[in-house]
Scaffold this active site. Structure first.
Site, PDB file in Angstrom:
ATOM      1  N   LYS A   1     -21.104 -36.827 138.279  1.00  0.00           N
ATOM      2  CA  LYS A   1     -22.308 -36.895 139.123  1.00  0.00           C
ATOM      3  C   LYS A   1     -23.510 -36.388 138.329  1.00  0.00           C
ATOM      4  O   LYS A   1     -23.364 -35.794 137.255  1.00  0.00           O
ATOM      5  CB  LYS A   1     -22.098 -36.047 140.374  1.00  0.00           C
ATOM      6  CG  LYS A   1     -21.883 -34.573 140.068  1.00  0.00           C
ATOM      7  CD  LYS A   1     -21.660 -33.758 141.310  1.00  0.00           C
ATOM      8  CE  LYS A   1     -21.393 -32.311 140.933  1.00  0.00           C
ATOM      9  NZ  LYS A   1     -21.680 -31.366 141.980  1.00  0.00           N
TER      10      LYS A   1
ATOM     11  N   TYR B   1     -50.216 -18.894 126.738  1.00  0.00           N
ATOM     12  CA  TYR B   1     -50.864 -18.684 128.036  1.00  0.00           C
ATOM     13  C   TYR B   1     -50.636 -17.262 128.532  1.00  0.00           C
ATOM     14  O   TYR B   1     -49.531 -16.718 128.455  1.00  0.00           O
ATOM     15  CB  TYR B   1     -50.275 -19.632 129.083  1.00  0.00           C
ATOM     16  CG  TYR B   1     -50.749 -21.057 128.976  1.00  0.00           C
ATOM     17  CD1 TYR B   1     -52.101 -21.376 129.121  1.00  0.00           C
ATOM     18  CD2 TYR B   1     -49.841 -22.079 128.747  1.00  0.00           C
ATOM     19  CE1 TYR B   1     -52.528 -22.700 129.034  1.00  0.00           C
ATOM     20  CE2 TYR B   1     -50.260 -23.402 128.665  1.00  0.00           C
ATOM     21  CZ  TYR B   1     -51.599 -23.711 128.813  1.00  0.00           C
ATOM     22  OH  TYR B   1     -52.016 -25.008 128.724  1.00  0.00           O
TER      23      TYR B   1
HETATM   24  C1  LIG Z   1     -16.704 -30.929 145.489  1.00  0.00           C
HETATM   25  C2  LIG Z   1     -16.824 -30.659 144.028  1.00  0.00           C
HETATM   26  N1  LIG Z   1     -15.735 -30.773 143.253  1.00  0.00           N
HETATM   27  C3  LIG Z   1     -15.777 -30.546 141.926  1.00  0.00           C
HETATM   28  C4  LIG Z   1     -16.955 -30.196 141.301  1.00  0.00           C
HETATM   29  C5  LIG Z   1     -16.958 -29.894 139.824  1.00  0.00           C
HETATM   30  O1  LIG Z   1     -17.205 -28.534 139.647  1.00  0.00           O
HETATM   31  P1  LIG Z   1     -17.289 -27.884 138.192  1.00  0.00           P
HETATM   32  O2  LIG Z   1     -18.455 -28.516 137.524  1.00  0.00           O
HETATM   33  O3  LIG Z   1     -17.522 -26.443 138.458  1.00  0.00           O
HETATM   34  O4  LIG Z   1     -16.011 -28.181 137.513  1.00  0.00           O
HETATM   35  C6  LIG Z   1     -18.116 -30.072 142.071  1.00  0.00           C
HETATM   36  C7  LIG Z   1     -19.363 -29.663 141.424  1.00  0.00           C
HETATM   37  O5  LIG Z   1     -20.277 -29.155 141.940  1.00  0.00           O
HETATM   38  C8  LIG Z   1     -18.049 -30.320 143.464  1.00  0.00           C
HETATM   39  O6  LIG Z   1     -19.134 -30.221 144.234  1.00  0.00           O
END
Ligand SMILES: Cc1ncc(COP(=O)(O)O)c(C=O)c1O
Length: 401
Positions: free
Chosen positions: A35, A276
């Site tokens: 994602k 700045y």
């Molecule tokens: C439901 C869920 N599963 C898995 C993950 C993966 O987590 P990580 O990046 O800590 O491995 C996330 C990440 O936010 C998540 O929201």
């Protein structure tokens, strides 16, 4: 040569980190979490490089559709499920596995499946809230919904479905499993993780369903989270998911190296102000370098004086405020530094966790918020080869990490 910030993405390191995940959870299938544009690393390239994962997990339907659009045919899991009727109908036509985190989502899926029968059952994962306090059904609600879905047509409620789930060929919906998300897995000694895992395991076992628990921290530090399916994210990108453990200690390699160049080298007298707000004043006459990176690129504006960078591979400290396009760095430790020298902001030789700690944030945020102005270069896309150590990287401590 590209002038300005470049994020080099080492796809070999990405594959290595996936192999580390396989060693830690050898009996689990892996949803590689890609994602947020693969945590800022480029979703398409990362999906191609992670071809040996069993599937990909994303947060939103839009992301799954993007993956299908570029020809990714692997199983896809949408971890937030469909948020609207329109998203749902798009997801149904693309064979995307959906999370059901609320009863309204289940009603929506069932009624759309009834109105538009699909050629094969729609796979859904029922999300159980075991203590994350974010998405998911509470225990009683989850039990009730599973029973309802497993019951004959008359018991399936307002949607009046024609079959019990999973019991016939014509069932419109297949309950793929139970998933839950861990709230404190980054702390290997936190007692809540075992309780969360146990609650989810008991529910899955009671109904004979597959289970998905582990995120990166769960996979590396909590054996009970190494469920039928795991969902690693940050560890694939070489970020440490655990408090007090460096990525290197976990055998993880940084995938993104963010670098830029020195575009000016200046001599200042003692007392001269830098940047700045004149928040930094030179304590002596000294050389100061100006690097072409700033908050307009996603470098954190709140990085304080002293935040490390690497100039010619050697450590130097950020001075004064971060501007939109530039930062200033102390060149006293590197007298040979000159305009054009490469400056590493994080990645190879400088763990992103170190920068995140200085800024008061986490590796995840730094990695996934680079701006579109940063050039992204994917390296070593072909020929997977990796050697990983064979022992689990984290032994669970008795008392704290
Ligand atoms: C439901 C869920 N599963 C898995 C993950 C993966 O987590 P990580 O990046 O800590 O491995 C996330 C990440 O936010 C998540 O929201």
């Amino acid at each position: 040569m590209i002038v300005g910030p470049v994020a080099q993405i080492d796809l070999e390191a990405l594959r290595h980190n996936l192999a580390v995940c396989r060693v830690a959870a050898p009996r689990s299938k892996i949803w590689a979490v890609i994602k947020a544009d693969a945590y800022g690393h480029g979703m398409g390239h990362c999906a191609a490089a992670l071809d040996s994962a069993d599937g990909f997990a994303v947060a939103r339907v839009q992301e799954a559709l993007g993956l299908r659009a570029i020809g990714i045919s692997k199983p896809l899991l949408v971890m937030e499920g469909a948020a609207s009727e329109a998203e749902l109908s798009a997801a149904l036509s693309m064979q995307v596995e959906l999370t059901i985190h609320s009863s309204w989502q289940l009603e929506m899926v069932l009624s759309q499946l009834q109105a538009n029968p699909q050629p094969r059952p729609q796979r859904v994962w029922l999300k159980l809230d075991t203590g994350m306090g974010r998405l998911g059904l509470q225990q009683e609600e989850a039990v009730a919904q599973i029973k309802r879905l497993r019951s004959p047509a008359s018991a399936s409620g307002a949607t009046q479905h024609t079959s019990a789930l999973g019991s016939t060929q014509t069932s419109p919906l297949e309950l793929a499993g139970i998933m839950t998300h861990l709230a404190n897995a980054d702390d290997p000694s936190h007692p809540m993780t075992a309780a969360q895992c146990e609650q989810a395991r008991a529910l899955a076992e009671r109904f004979g369903l597959p289970l998905s628990i582990g995120n990166s921290a769960g996979i590396l530090a909590h054996p009970a989270a190494r469920s039928d399916w795991v969902r690693p994210g940050i560890m694939l990108y070489g970020g440490s998911p655990l408090l007090n453990y460096s990525a290197a200690a976990l055998d993880l390699r940084p995938v993104m190296t963010l670098s830029s160049q020195l575009i000016a080298v200046r001599e200042f007298e003692a007392g001269a102000p830098i940047g700045y707000g004149s928040t930094y004043r030179c304590p002596e006459s000294m050389r100061v370098g100006v690097v072409a990176v700033g908050y307009g690129d996603g470098y954190p504006r709140h990085a304080p004086t002293g935040t490390p960078v690497l100039v010619r591979g050697q450590r130097a400290a950020l001075l004064g405020r971060v501007s939109m396009d530039m930062i200033s760095v102390d060149l006293r430790p590197i007298p040979e530094a000159e305009v054009g020298d490469r400056v590493i902001l994080w990645g190879q030789g400088l763990p992103v966790e170190e920068v995140a700690e200085q800024v008061g944030t986490i590796n995840y945020e730094l990695l996934c918020r680079l701006s579109p102005r940063v050039s992204v270069v994917h390296e070593r896309p072909e020929h997977p080869s990796t050697s990983i150590r064979e022992t689990p990287p984290v032994q669970i401590p008795e008392q704290g990490p």
